[in-house]
Design a protein around this motif. Structure first.
Motif, PDB file in Angstrom:
ATOM      1  N   CYS A  31      32.434  10.066 -60.594  1.00 17.56           N
ATOM      2  CA  CYS A  31      32.169  11.692 -58.964  1.00 17.56           C
ATOM      3  C   CYS A  31      31.635  12.587 -59.702  1.00 17.56           C
ATOM      4  O   CYS A  31      31.774  12.483 -61.208  1.00 17.56           O
ATOM      5  CB  CYS A  31      33.674  12.066 -58.991  1.00 17.56           C
ATOM      6  SG  CYS A  31      34.659  10.636 -57.554  1.00 17.56           S
ATOM      7  N   LYS A  32      31.529  13.467 -59.400  1.00 15.46           N
ATOM      8  CA  LYS A  32      31.090  14.633 -60.223  1.00 15.46           C
ATOM      9  C   LYS A  32      31.398  15.982 -59.210  1.00 15.46           C
ATOM     10  O   LYS A  32      32.317  16.227 -59.286  1.00 15.46           O
ATOM     11  CB  LYS A  32      29.567  14.848 -59.904  1.00 15.46           C
ATOM     12  CG  LYS A  32      29.262  15.435 -58.258  1.00 15.46           C
ATOM     13  CD  LYS A  32      27.627  15.488 -58.064  1.00 15.46           C
ATOM     14  CE  LYS A  32      27.751  15.625 -56.907  1.00 15.46           C
ATOM     15  NZ  LYS A  32      25.919  15.702 -56.506  1.00 15.46           N
ATOM     16  N   ASN A  33      31.669  17.691 -60.217  1.00 13.45           N
ATOM     17  CA  ASN A  33      31.883  18.199 -59.659  1.00 13.45           C
ATOM     18  C   ASN A  33      31.432  18.792 -58.759  1.00 13.45           C
ATOM     19  O   ASN A  33      30.333  18.816 -58.797  1.00 13.45           O
ATOM     20  CB  ASN A  33      31.553  19.635 -61.021  1.00 13.45           C
ATOM     21  CG  ASN A  33      32.644  20.277 -60.794  1.00 13.45           C
ATOM     22  OD1 ASN A  33      32.455  21.209 -59.849  1.00 13.45           O
ATOM     23  ND2 ASN A  33      33.436  21.139 -62.048  1.00 13.45           N
ATOM     24  N   ALA A  34      32.154  19.604 -57.984  1.00 12.79           N
ATOM     25  CA  ALA A  34      32.124  20.161 -57.122  1.00 12.79           C
ATOM     26  C   ALA A  34      30.312  21.046 -57.590  1.00 12.79           C
ATOM     27  O   ALA A  34      29.251  21.549 -56.275  1.00 12.79           O
ATOM     28  CB  ALA A  34      32.805  20.843 -55.828  1.00 12.79           C
ATOM     29  N   GLY A  35      30.544  21.696 -58.184  1.00 13.13           N
ATOM     30  CA  GLY A  35      29.359  23.027 -58.466  1.00 13.13           C
ATOM     31  C   GLY A  35      28.099  22.261 -58.811  1.00 13.13           C
ATOM     32  O   GLY A  35      27.630  21.542 -58.514  1.00 13.13           O
ATOM     33  N   PRO A  36      27.030  22.936 -58.944  1.00  8.55           N
ATOM     34  CA  PRO A  36      25.670  22.298 -59.452  1.00  8.55           C
ATOM     35  C   PRO A  36      25.710  22.211 -60.798  1.00  8.55           C
ATOM     36  O   PRO A  36      26.388  22.135 -61.591  1.00  8.55           O
ATOM     37  CB  PRO A  36      24.958  24.091 -59.091  1.00  8.55           C
ATOM     38  CG  PRO A  36      26.100  24.939 -59.637  1.00  8.55           C
ATOM     39  CD  PRO A  36      27.081  24.692 -59.619  1.00  8.55           C
ATOM     40  N   PRO A  37      24.695  20.489 -61.037  1.00  4.22           N
ATOM     41  CA  PRO A  37      25.040  20.031 -62.148  1.00  4.22           C
ATOM     42  C   PRO A  37      24.058  20.839 -63.528  1.00  4.22           C
ATOM     43  O   PRO A  37      23.273  21.173 -62.788  1.00  4.22           O
ATOM     44  CB  PRO A  37      24.549  18.356 -61.999  1.00  4.22           C
ATOM     45  CG  PRO A  37      23.512  19.179 -61.100  1.00  4.22           C
ATOM     46  CD  PRO A  37      24.440  19.749 -59.866  1.00  4.22           C
ATOM     47  N   SER A  38      23.906  20.432 -64.618  1.00 11.33           N
ATOM     48  CA  SER A  38      23.041  20.692 -65.465  1.00 11.33           C
ATOM     49  C   SER A  38      21.885  19.832 -65.865  1.00 11.33           C
ATOM     50  O   SER A  38      21.927  18.500 -64.635  1.00 11.33           O
ATOM     51  CB  SER A  38      23.569  20.425 -66.501  1.00 11.33           C
ATOM     52  OG  SER A  38      24.338  19.270 -67.168  1.00 11.33           O
ATOM     53  N   GLU A  39      20.674  19.871 -66.162  1.00 10.35           N
ATOM     54  CA  GLU A  39      19.238  18.859 -66.559  1.00 10.35           C
ATOM     55  C   GLU A  39      20.148  18.245 -66.763  1.00 10.35           C
ATOM     56  O   GLU A  39      19.478  16.648 -66.314  1.00 10.35           O
ATOM     57  CB  GLU A  39      18.642  20.149 -66.436  1.00 10.35           C
ATOM     58  CG  GLU A  39      18.366  20.983 -65.948  1.00 10.35           C
ATOM     59  CD  GLU A  39      16.896  21.385 -66.680  1.00 10.35           C
ATOM     60  OE1 GLU A  39      16.489  21.252 -67.988  1.00 10.35           O
ATOM     61  OE2 GLU A  39      16.176  22.586 -65.797  1.00 10.35           O
ATOM     62  N   GLU A  40      20.742  17.987 -67.768  1.00 12.15           N
ATOM     63  CA  GLU A  40      21.192  16.731 -68.315  1.00 12.15           C
ATOM     64  C   GLU A  40      21.958  16.100 -67.630  1.00 12.15           C
ATOM     65  O   GLU A  40      21.493  14.410 -67.773  1.00 12.15           O
ATOM     66  CB  GLU A  40      22.050  17.277 -69.877  1.00 12.15           C
ATOM     67  CG  GLU A  40      22.033  15.738 -70.339  1.00 12.15           C
ATOM     68  CD  GLU A  40      23.382  16.081 -72.040  1.00 12.15           C
ATOM     69  OE1 GLU A  40      24.129  15.488 -72.614  1.00 12.15           O
ATOM     70  OE2 GLU A  40      23.631  16.960 -71.738  1.00 12.15           O
ATOM     71  N   PHE A  41      22.982  16.472 -67.305  1.00 10.01           N
ATOM     72  CA  PHE A  41      23.859  15.512 -65.788  1.00 10.01           C
ATOM     73  C   PHE A  41      22.983  14.946 -64.610  1.00 10.01           C
ATOM     74  O   PHE A  41      23.149  13.588 -64.445  1.00 10.01           O
ATOM     75  CB  PHE A  41      24.683  16.555 -65.137  1.00 10.01           C
ATOM     76  CG  PHE A  41      26.117  15.128 -65.402  1.00 10.01           C
ATOM     77  CD1 PHE A  41      25.965  14.117 -65.310  1.00 10.01           C
ATOM     78  CD2 PHE A  41      26.332  15.680 -63.409  1.00 10.01           C
ATOM     79  CE1 PHE A  41      27.019  13.251 -64.685  1.00 10.01           C
ATOM     80  CE2 PHE A  41      27.623  15.106 -62.928  1.00 10.01           C
ATOM     81  CZ  PHE A  41      27.906  14.328 -63.905  1.00 10.01           C
ATOM     82  N   VAL A  42      21.709  15.571 -64.413  1.00  8.78           N
ATOM     83  CA  VAL A  42      21.017  15.025 -63.509  1.00  8.78           C
ATOM     84  C   VAL A  42      20.236  13.766 -64.112  1.00  8.78           C
ATOM     85  O   VAL A  42      19.981  12.621 -63.275  1.00  8.78           O
ATOM     86  CB  VAL A  42      20.188  15.891 -63.082  1.00  8.78           C
ATOM     87  CG1 VAL A  42      19.123  15.378 -62.016  1.00  8.78           C
ATOM     88  CG2 VAL A  42      21.271  17.560 -62.293  1.00  8.78           C
ATOM     89  N   GLU A  43      19.884  14.094 -65.417  1.00  6.53           N
ATOM     90  CA  GLU A  43      18.824  13.067 -65.586  1.00  6.53           C
ATOM     91  C   GLU A  43      19.786  11.853 -65.871  1.00  6.53           C
ATOM     92  O   GLU A  43      19.357  10.384 -66.059  1.00  6.53           O
ATOM     93  CB  GLU A  43      18.435  13.961 -67.668  1.00  6.53           C
ATOM     94  CG  GLU A  43      17.523  12.493 -68.242  1.00  6.53           C
ATOM     95  CD  GLU A  43      16.097  12.043 -67.252  1.00  6.53           C
ATOM     96  OE1 GLU A  43      15.725  10.837 -67.570  1.00  6.53           O
ATOM     97  OE2 GLU A  43      15.893  12.890 -66.348  1.00  6.53           O
ATOM     98  N   TYR A  44      21.259  11.716 -66.209  1.00  6.98           N
ATOM     99  CA  TYR A  44      21.883  10.886 -67.363  1.00  6.98           C
ATOM    100  C   TYR A  44      22.109  10.396 -65.974  1.00  6.98           C
ATOM    101  O   TYR A  44      22.505   8.604 -65.324  1.00  6.98           O
ATOM    102  CB  TYR A  44      23.230  11.328 -67.187  1.00  6.98           C
ATOM    103  CG  TYR A  44      24.594  10.277 -67.220  1.00  6.98           C
ATOM    104  CD1 TYR A  44      24.636   9.374 -68.470  1.00  6.98           C
ATOM    105  CD2 TYR A  44      25.127  10.455 -65.947  1.00  6.98           C
ATOM    106  CE1 TYR A  44      25.755   8.469 -67.664  1.00  6.98           C
ATOM    107  CE2 TYR A  44      26.304   9.662 -66.318  1.00  6.98           C
ATOM    108  CZ  TYR A  44      26.499   8.212 -67.112  1.00  6.98           C
ATOM    109  OH  TYR A  44      27.764   7.554 -66.616  1.00  6.98           O
ATOM    110  N   ILE A  45      21.941  10.978 -64.108  1.00  7.65           N
ATOM    111  CA  ILE A  45      22.438  10.322 -63.248  1.00  7.65           C
ATOM    112  C   ILE A  45      21.400   9.397 -62.569  1.00  7.65           C
ATOM    113  O   ILE A  45      21.366   8.284 -62.121  1.00  7.65           O
ATOM    114  CB  ILE A  45      22.835  10.873 -62.040  1.00  7.65           C
ATOM    115  CG1 ILE A  45      24.263  11.953 -62.284  1.00  7.65           C
ATOM    116  CG2 ILE A  45      22.738  10.526 -60.479  1.00  7.65           C
ATOM    117  CD1 ILE A  45      24.554  12.970 -61.098  1.00  7.65           C
ATOM    118  N   LYS A  46      20.579  10.086 -62.590  1.00  5.38           N
ATOM    119  CA  LYS A  46      19.038   9.470 -62.323  1.00  5.38           C
ATOM    120  C   LYS A  46      18.740   7.935 -63.208  1.00  5.38           C
ATOM    121  O   LYS A  46      18.181   7.212 -62.467  1.00  5.38           O
ATOM    122  CB  LYS A  46      18.062  10.298 -62.985  1.00  5.38           C
ATOM    123  CG  LYS A  46      16.114  10.355 -62.248  1.00  5.38           C
ATOM    124  CD  LYS A  46      15.362  11.079 -62.641  1.00  5.38           C
ATOM    125  CE  LYS A  46      13.873  10.927 -62.244  1.00  5.38           C
ATOM    126  NZ  LYS A  46      12.375  11.323 -61.737  1.00  5.38           N
TER     127      LYS A  46
END
Length: 460
Positions: free
Chosen positions: A356-371
């Motif tokens: 899962c993820k945090n309810a808050g806005p994700p970092s660019e690094e985390f967005v890239e990992y998910i993508k």
């Protein structure tokens, strides 16, 4: 040397023919299936196998190793034309005597391994065989596959460019244990495969990504080394024991494991609670390992390569649906949870662990990992709400990130402590991939971006 090999293969075929000539004197289902309980098995096996076939209505079908025609008549009811082929003349004649009233059926006595057995290129829609390949050598199977590619038509939906010079191959679409043998004999050795002729350059999408990138055979074995024998999900047997205990499984219940991996959790449930488990996974590599590990275990577990977003089960089929760290791959979770709800019996339960993820806005690094992984992640509360919206009651949505961190650190410590052995069995690159991957998960989870959720719910 080549002449000697050819002579050996010829001798082997003669032995096979002699064997089946002897066993074909009594032309019964029991003799053909080499089983005294064949009549009872046939009642379950035949409709199960036929249900797996793609539509062949009005199509041209080649049945290899047709025997006395257990399937010939069923195929002829729908097909445009059935060619029933076998290499024992008395068997072919028996089939014709039983199914010859089907005017769309032809009966051929020929050896499928012989180069003289030919069909026109792109003349067949479906090639079907039951219990044939196990009697052929690897080389004979390879040669037969090459010829089948030529015999089969190419369907427009298989490729986008219709041009001369394209190459084609048989792509494995699915494989599964035949449930009739699992239920009646605790035997996972009887396996069905379905291949489709496709353009060699065709994109097999997400399944190809799983098997060629994330879950290559070597990658699966690396994960198993970390999680423990039979497991490719967080915590291995430890978290499996803890979570399964919450299900209060009863003897005779039926469990569906979505994303079964290599089967460790399924074997645990079947061995310890006497339940019947169906494990499905989109990764061909995962299911292949699971089937191999099932051989000789004598437990009621069957495995299938299947897409849970497309697979069809009857309503009220299962007592429990279980899934470990898999649904993160699914984009439309609400639709999947509605399917789960339909498949469960009244009172049935679902248990899911997932990233899962945090309810808050994700970092660019985390967005890239998910993508990069193709994940679809939600916060724990939103995940639980999707289950409620699907109709489930008594939904428990627990943030287990602290436990996730403890397990990750313990797993990492074990790998680093045993570095020499790990590198010996795999490679320095494999070791670094695992260590860096675990450290990255620890870092993301420590700052609260990556979470781990446990979800339990019930159908009223």
């Amino acid at each position: 040397m080549a002449a000697n090999l050819g002579a050996m293969e010829t001798t082997e075929r003669e032995v096979q023919k002699s064997y089946w000539t002897e066993h074909s004197k009594d032309l019964t289902v029991e003799a053909m299936m080499l089983d005294s309980r064949a009549s009872d098995l046939d009642k379950e096996e035949r409709p199960e196998v036929l249900s797996l076939l793609p539509s062949y209505k009005g199509k041209s079908v080649l049945e290899l190793g047709a025997g006395i025609g257990r399937f010939t008549g069923e195929l002829a009811k729908e097909a445009g034309h059935v060619i029933a082929l076998d290499f024992i003349e008395s068997v072919v004649k028996k089939n014709e005597s039983v199914n010859g009233h089907f005017k769309n059926a032809s009966f051929v006595c020929a050896d499928v391994t012989s180069p003289d057995t030919k069909f026109e290129e792109e003349s067949l829609d479906l090639i079907f065989s039951n219990w044939l390949l196990m009697y052929l050598s690897d080389k004979e199977v390879e040669e037969l596959a090459e010829r089948m590619v030529k015999w089969l038509k190419v369907f427009k939906e298989c490729y986008s460019v219709d041009a001369y010079g394209n190459s084609f191959e048989l792509s494995l679409d699915t494989c599964k244990c035949i449930g009739a043998y699992v239920r009646n004999k605790k035997n996972q050795n009887q396996i069905c495969w379905i291949w489709q002729k496709v353009n060699s350059t065709s994109d097999r999408g997400f399944q190809r990504f799983l098997d060629n990138v994330q879950y290559k055979s070597n990658g699966i074995l690396r994960y198993e080394r970390v999680f423990g024998e039979g497991f490719v999900s967080t915590g291995g047997i430890e978290t499996t024991r803890e979570f399964v205990k919450k299900l209060d499984l009863k003897s005779g219940q039926k469990v569906l494991d979505v994303g079964c991996g290599i089967g460790g959790g399924d074997f645990y449930m079947a061995d310890n609670f006497d339940v019947d488990v169906v494990g499905i996974d989109l990764s061909i590599n995962m299911v292949s390992f699971a089937i191999e590990r099932a051989i000789g275990r004598k437990c009621s577990v069957e495995f299938e390569v299947a897409d849970c977003t497309k697979k069809v089960y009857s309503a009220n089929s299962f007592d429990v649906i279980y899934s470990r760290d898999t649904i993160l791959h699914i984009q439309d979770k609400p639709a999947l949870f509605r399917r789960f709800f339909e498949w469960l019996k009244p009172g049935g339960r679902v248990l899911i662990s997932d990233y899962c993820k945090n309810a808050g806005p994700p970092s660019e690094e985390f967005v890239e990992y998910i993508k990069q992984r193709g994940y679809d992640l939600h916060d724990v509360e939103a995940y639980g709400k999707m289950l409620e919206d699907a109709g489930f009651i008594d939904v428990k949505a627990e943030d287990r990130t602290d436990q996730f961190l403890e397990v990750l650190q313990r797993e990492l410590d074990e790998v680093e402590k045993d570095k020499e052995a790990f590198v010996h069995d795999f490679s320095e690159e494999d070791y670094n991939d695992i260590v860096n991957g675990w450290k990255a998960k620890l870092r993301r989870s420590s700052v609260g971006e990556q979470r781990w959720g446990l979800f339990i719910a019930r159908k009223k």
